[in-house]
Design an enzyme around this catalytic site. Sequence first.
Site, PDB file in Angstrom:
ATOM      1  N   CYS A  60       0.860  -1.189   0.000  1.00 51.51           N
ATOM      2  CA  CYS A  60       0.000   0.000   0.000  1.00 51.51           C
ATOM      3  C   CYS A  60       0.892   1.233   0.000  1.00 51.51           C
ATOM      4  CB  CYS A  60      -0.869  -0.020   1.255  1.00 51.51           C
ATOM      5  SG  CYS A  60      -1.974   1.377   1.385  1.00 51.51           S
ATOM      6  N   GLU A  92      -8.990  -1.425  -1.369  1.00 53.33           N
ATOM      7  CA  GLU A  92      -9.310  -0.005  -1.571  1.00 53.33           C
ATOM      8  C   GLU A  92     -10.581   0.396  -0.826  1.00 53.33           C
ATOM      9  OE1 GLU A  92      -7.017   1.764  -2.634  1.00 53.33           O
ATOM     10  OE2 GLU A  92      -5.815   0.240  -3.620  1.00 53.33           O
TER      11      GLU A  92
HETATM   12 NI    NI Z   1      -3.749   0.882   0.106  1.00 54.80          NI
END
Ligand code: NI
Length: 166
Positions: free
Chosen positions: A96, A139
Amino acid sequence: MAILNILTYPDVRLKNIAAPVTEFDDRLRIIIADLEETMRAGHGSVGIAAPQVGIFEQIVIIDVSAKPKIKQHGRLVLINPEITKWEGFKVGREGCMSVPDYTGNVIRAHSIQLVAQDEYGEQHEYEMDDYEARVVQHEVDHLDGMLFIDRLVSRRHDLFKRKVYK
Ligand code: NI
């Protein structure tokens, strides 16, 4: 267009809950363009959520089309996305842009059904599997103030240090 600053863990703003988008206007499309440019600037990034740049609205972009030979929808703008069905589970490695120094093994549903609007407010339904389903679940978590590190079964066994974000 602009490359936006990414909030990184442990910035508490990443825990904010994103509000639904109600205006499908030029402002939204500028945010989407900037988000997409920011995603593309993060090498190998396959998704981005607006809260990662301090915009607490339910806006997600994914694009897993660089991964060859997987079932996928290509570039998708997902506004007010809602996962309506989860099936099966699978462990997979995630990274991420908001957690640049680590990757981690996370359990996600193998298949999902998803309802989301596009940038014009049109509603669409999707069925997704495997990697694409994983990216969407990752997400959508950002919209709920969740990071993948919040989903590790064991930080000791499932979190991996990396030197450079790629
Ligand atoms: Ni992320």
